[in-house]
Design an enzyme around this catalytic site. Structure first.
Site, PDB file in Angstrom:
ATOM      1  N   CYS A   1       9.722   4.149   3.340  1.00 48.08           N
ATOM      2  CA  CYS A   1      10.150   2.880   2.725  1.00 48.08           C
ATOM      3  C   CYS A   1      11.294   2.975   1.733  1.00 48.08           C
ATOM      4  O   CYS A   1      12.236   2.192   1.808  1.00 48.08           O
ATOM      5  CB  CYS A   1       8.955   2.241   2.040  1.00 48.08           C
ATOM      6  SG  CYS A   1       7.803   1.583   3.240  1.00 48.08           S
TER       7      CYS A   1
ATOM      8  N   LEU B   1       0.845  -1.205   0.000  1.00 46.67           N
ATOM      9  CA  LEU B   1       0.000   0.000   0.000  1.00 46.67           C
ATOM     10  C   LEU B   1       0.871   1.242   0.000  1.00 46.67           C
ATOM     11  O   LEU B   1       1.995   1.252   0.503  1.00 46.67           O
ATOM     12  CB  LEU B   1      -0.960   0.014   1.189  1.00 46.67           C
ATOM     13  CG  LEU B   1      -0.419   0.084   2.599  1.00 46.67           C
ATOM     14  CD1 LEU B   1      -0.034   1.488   2.995  1.00 46.67           C
ATOM     15  CD2 LEU B   1      -1.462  -0.448   3.549  1.00 46.67           C
TER      16      LEU B   1
HETATM   17  C1  UDX Z   1       5.638  -0.335   8.347  1.00 45.08           C
HETATM   18  C2  UDX Z   1       6.304  -1.657   8.197  1.00 45.08           C
HETATM   19  O1  UDX Z   1       5.917  -2.518   9.137  1.00 45.08           O
HETATM   20  C3  UDX Z   1       7.743  -1.443   7.915  1.00 45.08           C
HETATM   21  O2  UDX Z   1       8.488  -2.578   7.866  1.00 45.08           O
HETATM   22  C4  UDX Z   1       7.684  -0.821   6.595  1.00 45.08           C
HETATM   23  O3  UDX Z   1       8.872  -0.873   5.918  1.00 45.08           O
HETATM   24  C5  UDX Z   1       7.195   0.568   6.789  1.00 45.08           C
HETATM   25  O4  UDX Z   1       5.930   0.477   7.231  1.00 45.08           O
HETATM   26  P1  UDX Z   1       4.722   1.444   9.791  1.00 45.08           P
HETATM   27  O5  UDX Z   1       3.398   0.821   9.983  1.00 45.08           O
HETATM   28  O6  UDX Z   1       4.836   2.536   8.804  1.00 45.08           O
HETATM   29  O7  UDX Z   1       5.787   0.319   9.441  1.00 45.08           O
HETATM   30  O8  UDX Z   1       5.434   1.843  11.109  1.00 45.08           O
HETATM   31  P2  UDX Z   1       4.873   2.678  12.312  1.00 45.08           P
HETATM   32  O9  UDX Z   1       3.802   3.595  11.849  1.00 45.08           O
HETATM   33  O10 UDX Z   1       6.080   3.196  12.995  1.00 45.08           O
HETATM   34  O11 UDX Z   1       4.153   1.571  13.207  1.00 45.08           O
HETATM   35  C6  UDX Z   1       4.776   0.596  13.921  1.00 45.08           C
HETATM   36  C7  UDX Z   1       4.024   0.414  15.242  1.00 45.08           C
HETATM   37  O12 UDX Z   1       4.529  -0.716  15.897  1.00 45.08           O
HETATM   38  C8  UDX Z   1       4.169   1.589  16.204  1.00 45.08           C
HETATM   39  O13 UDX Z   1       2.889   2.057  16.565  1.00 45.08           O
HETATM   40  C9  UDX Z   1       4.906   0.994  17.397  1.00 45.08           C
HETATM   41  O14 UDX Z   1       4.496   1.547  18.636  1.00 45.08           O
HETATM   42  C10 UDX Z   1       4.538  -0.460  17.282  1.00 45.08           C
HETATM   43  N1  UDX Z   1       5.483  -1.374  17.941  1.00 45.08           N
HETATM   44  C11 UDX Z   1       6.799  -1.317  17.640  1.00 45.08           C
HETATM   45  C12 UDX Z   1       5.004  -2.290  18.865  1.00 45.08           C
HETATM   46  O15 UDX Z   1       3.818  -2.322  19.163  1.00 45.08           O
HETATM   47  N2  UDX Z   1       5.882  -3.157  19.437  1.00 45.08           N
HETATM   48  C13 UDX Z   1       7.212  -3.134  19.158  1.00 45.08           C
HETATM   49  O16 UDX Z   1       7.969  -3.924  19.711  1.00 45.08           O
HETATM   50  C14 UDX Z   1       7.679  -2.172  18.226  1.00 45.08           C
HETATM   51  C1  UDX Z   2       5.810   3.172  -1.352  1.00 45.92           C
HETATM   52  C2  UDX Z   2       5.361   2.133  -2.380  1.00 45.92           C
HETATM   53  O1  UDX Z   2       4.696   2.781  -3.462  1.00 45.92           O
HETATM   54  C3  UDX Z   2       4.460   1.110  -1.741  1.00 45.92           C
HETATM   55  O2  UDX Z   2       4.123   0.101  -2.672  1.00 45.92           O
HETATM   56  C4  UDX Z   2       5.189   0.495  -0.556  1.00 45.92           C
HETATM   57  O3  UDX Z   2       4.395  -0.444   0.091  1.00 45.92           O
HETATM   58  C5  UDX Z   2       5.611   1.576   0.420  1.00 45.92           C
HETATM   59  O4  UDX Z   2       6.415   2.530  -0.259  1.00 45.92           O
HETATM   60  P1  UDX Z   2       4.759   5.345  -0.273  1.00 45.92           P
HETATM   61  O5  UDX Z   2       6.131   5.583   0.255  1.00 45.92           O
HETATM   62  O6  UDX Z   2       3.607   5.426   0.670  1.00 45.92           O
HETATM   63  O7  UDX Z   2       4.673   3.896  -0.946  1.00 45.92           O
HETATM   64  O8  UDX Z   2       4.476   6.403  -1.432  1.00 45.92           O
HETATM   65  P2  UDX Z   2       4.790   6.508  -2.991  1.00 45.92           P
HETATM   66  O9  UDX Z   2       3.551   6.923  -3.668  1.00 45.92           O
HETATM   67  O10 UDX Z   2       5.466   5.303  -3.510  1.00 45.92           O
HETATM   68  O11 UDX Z   2       5.779   7.756  -3.056  1.00 45.92           O
HETATM   69  C6  UDX Z   2       7.083   7.723  -2.525  1.00 45.92           C
HETATM   70  C7  UDX Z   2       7.792   9.022  -2.804  1.00 45.92           C
HETATM   71  O12 UDX Z   2       8.124   9.163  -4.190  1.00 45.92           O
HETATM   72  C8  UDX Z   2       6.995  10.259  -2.447  1.00 45.92           C
HETATM   73  O13 UDX Z   2       7.825  11.207  -1.827  1.00 45.92           O
HETATM   74  C9  UDX Z   2       6.505  10.770  -3.780  1.00 45.92           C
HETATM   75  O14 UDX Z   2       6.254  12.140  -3.780  1.00 45.92           O
HETATM   76  C10 UDX Z   2       7.677  10.415  -4.666  1.00 45.92           C
HETATM   77  N1  UDX Z   2       7.324  10.279  -6.093  1.00 45.92           N
HETATM   78  C11 UDX Z   2       6.456   9.307  -6.487  1.00 45.92           C
HETATM   79  C12 UDX Z   2       7.890  11.131  -7.035  1.00 45.92           C
HETATM   80  O15 UDX Z   2       8.675  12.008  -6.689  1.00 45.92           O
HETATM   81  N2  UDX Z   2       7.569  10.965  -8.349  1.00 45.92           N
HETATM   82  C13 UDX Z   2       6.710   9.999  -8.792  1.00 45.92           C
HETATM   83  O16 UDX Z   2       6.469   9.907 -10.007  1.00 45.92           O
HETATM   84  C14 UDX Z   2       6.125   9.149  -7.822  1.00 45.92           C
END
Ligand code: UDX
Ligand code: UDX
Length: 497
Positions: free
Chosen positions: A275, A162
């Site tokens: 990411c 996503l």
């Molecule tokens: C996700 C993915 O899981 C990560 O690998 C990916 O590359 C980026 O997106 P994301 O959901 O964006 O991470 O991270 P974040 O919004 O920081 O949420 C992680 C949550 O896990 C936090 O709310 C944190 O409090 C929780 N957490 C972390 C636990 O509950 N237990 C832990 O031991 C560590």
């Molecule tokens: C990305 C991947 O798309 C998704 O599949 C993965 O699971 C998590 O990482 P995200 O980081 O939420 O998702 O956003 P994305 O739409 O991919 O954009 C990433 C960055 O690239 C943003 O800063 C966006 O502005 C930039 N971008 C994207 C550009 O500069 N140009 C483009 O044409 C597309």
């Protein structure tokens, strides 16, 4: 096993929306999302959810309390679950071996230990977090070494694709769902169980199954490919600026080739988000560890190009503003890493702002969704400055874009929010210092209209021709003439009444 209870550890950007959609589409499942952060769980249980994502509120409000629960009771949720998603964050390591590059798996490891400790029956454990290749092996080793005898586990890799800002749409209608598992009877059965959940709303032909390692690597590769496209077009944007080509025309011409396709070719001030950089660094590190230096250098260059793009844009702002921004107020529109999210992780805005602050600019920052505290926290963090107090004095967070432009020398666009396109730039110009500049780091505004109004416009991947600048000067004279006429008309109006 018939799955009835699902638990998700980690109520973040991935775990929260993913499990909300699962609960919505699978009323026969009970879904519990747990997190160690009390604040996060309280927010998920409140009217103001911790993350902004179009459509998320509606889904949560419909399911919460019915078959979707947010809880701090991690042990009970694990014990009751048949299937457990691990969705905790896997940030880049900031210490020790692999510092600055490898993914830090300490949270994934502690979750695995916790699952082993409290499980009283068989579980399917699903890696949702992005992990290095073969991380599932570590998880299964921890689980089997620490659990009671007779309890079996299957570990699956089911990476999330996503994209923030369109998470709900992506979850409802994904290009594909990827499930990797052990090549054994038990592995195949577990894959089938997880597929069954997704098949509540996703056609079976979109569900790809692979071995565990292919699935883990596909996630890293997907993000690396996407980031590489952005860096490729950004590299071309620098050539455009030097030659007179227009990067959007080039992107259109290139993207019309069906082998290339039109998506992810939008030149920008650089990619951000939690990411791309993290996963690229992770891939580089894995390649180095596998003694594949050419592969590592290849992907490293995608990151280098992104850093170049951010700093190139920041330097151009300073250059255009007569080589000094010291003490100059600048309006910054956008701080999130992309539109439709309040997330600022690795936002290019942070890097550009930091460079301008280093040069002594006063920044009036406006973003429709990012919380003011988040902006302050990001710009004063140790990674961004060694002088947090000085930086604090230079920042004003505005809740109105028209406030942000008062006395400003320039408007700097750093996120592509749609609302920025519909502002009254004529009204803004009247409040700004002259010459007034627009630096469009996202190429979203109508540049010729801005030039006609009297702005000096700079954007990524295009240099405005001399004609446009001459027209700009002529328009400025026209604008001053109009202002004089307006003042004269007002004076007459006063005299007559
Ligand atoms: C996700 C993915 O899981 C990560 O690998 C990916 O590359 C980026 O997106 P994301 O959901 O964006 O991470 O991270 P974040 O919004 O920081 O949420 C992680 C949550 O896990 C936090 O709310 C944190 O409090 C929780 N957490 C972390 C636990 O509950 N237990 C832990 O031991 C560590
Ligand atoms: C990305 C991947 O798309 C998704 O599949 C993965 O699971 C998590 O990482 P995200 O980081 O939420 O998702 O956003 P994305 O739409 O991919 O954009 C990433 C960055 O690239 C943003 O800063 C966006 O502005 C930039 N971008 C994207 C550009 O500069 N140009 C483009 O044409 C597309």
């Amino acid at each position: 096993m018939v799955i009835k209870n699902v638990c998700c550890i980690g109520a973040g950007y991935v775990g929260g929306p993913t499990c909300s959609v699962i609960a919505w589409k699978c009323p026969d499942l009970r879904v519990t999302v747990v997190d160690k952060s009390e604040m996060r769980i309280n927010q998920w249980n409140s009217d103001k959810l911790p993350i902004y994502e179009p459509g998320l509120d509606e889904v949560v409000m419909e399911c919460r309390g019915r078959n979707l629960f947010f809880s701090l009771d991690i042990d009970t949720a694990i014990r009751d679950a048949d299937l457990i998603f691990i969705s905790v964050n896997t940030p880049t390591k900031t210490y020790g071996v692999g510092k600055g590059r490898a993914a830090d798996l300490k949270f994934v490891e502690s979750c695995s230990r916790k699952i082993a400790q409290v499980a009283t029956g068989p579980k399917i454990v699903v890696e949702k977090s992005t992990v290095p290749v073969r991380a599932a092996e570590s998880i299964i080793n921890i689980l089997t070494a620490n659990t009671r005898p007779g309890i079996s586990f299957q570990v699956l890799s089911n990476p999330e694709f996503l994209s923030e800002g369109t998470a709900i749409e992506d979850l409802l209608n994904p290009d594909r769902v990827l499930i990797g598992g052990e090549e054994s009877e038990g592995g195949a059965k577990a894959i089938e169980e997880l597929s069954w959940i997704y098949q509540h709303w996703i056609p079976a032909k979109k569900i790809l199954t692979t071995n565990t390692w292919s699935s883990e690597l596909s996630k890293l590769a997907s993000n690396a490919f996407l980031a590489q496209r952005v860096s490729s077009i950004n590299a071309i944007s620098a050539v455009c600026e030097a030659t007179g080509a227009d990067v959007s025309q080039v992107a259109e011409a290139v993207g019309h080739d069906s082998r290339v396709g039109p998506k992810f070719l939008q030149a920008s001030v650089g990619f951000g988000g939690s990411c791309f950089q993290k996963d690229l660094l992770n891939l580089v590190y894995i390649a180095e560890c596998l003694n594949l230096p050419e592969v590592a250098n290849y992907w490293q260059q995608v990151i280098n190009m992104n850093e170049y793009q951010r700093s190139r844009f920041a330097k151009r702002i300073v250059e255009c503003l007569f080589n000094s921004v010291t003490d100059k107020p600048l309006a910054v529109f956008g701080f999130a890493f992309k539109k439709n999210t309040g997330d600022t992780r690795e936002s290019p805005a942070m890097y550009v702002c930091s460079h301008l602050l280093e040069e002594g600019a006063h920044l009036n920052i406006y973003d429709p969704k990012v919380a003011p505290d988040q902006i302050l926290q990001d710009l004063t963090s140790a990674a961004m400055t060694s002088e947090p107090e000085r930086v604090k004095r230079l920042i004003t967070i505005c809740d109105d874009p028209y406030e942000a432009v008062k006395e400003a020398h320039a408007i700097v666009i750093l996120t592509e929010w749609d609302e920025f396109k519909s502002y009254d730039y004529n009204k803004m110009l009247l409040q700004m210092k002259r010459p007034a500049f627009v630096f469009d780091g996202r190429r979203i505004l109508n540049h010729s209209a801005l030039i006609d109004l009297g702005y000096h416009v700079e954007t990524i991947g295009k240099r405005f021709t001399r004609n446009a600048l001459v027209r700009n000067a002529a328009t400025r004279q026209h604008w001053h003439r109009l202002q004089r006429q307006k003042v004269a008309r007002n004076n007459i109006h006063h005299i007559m009444h």
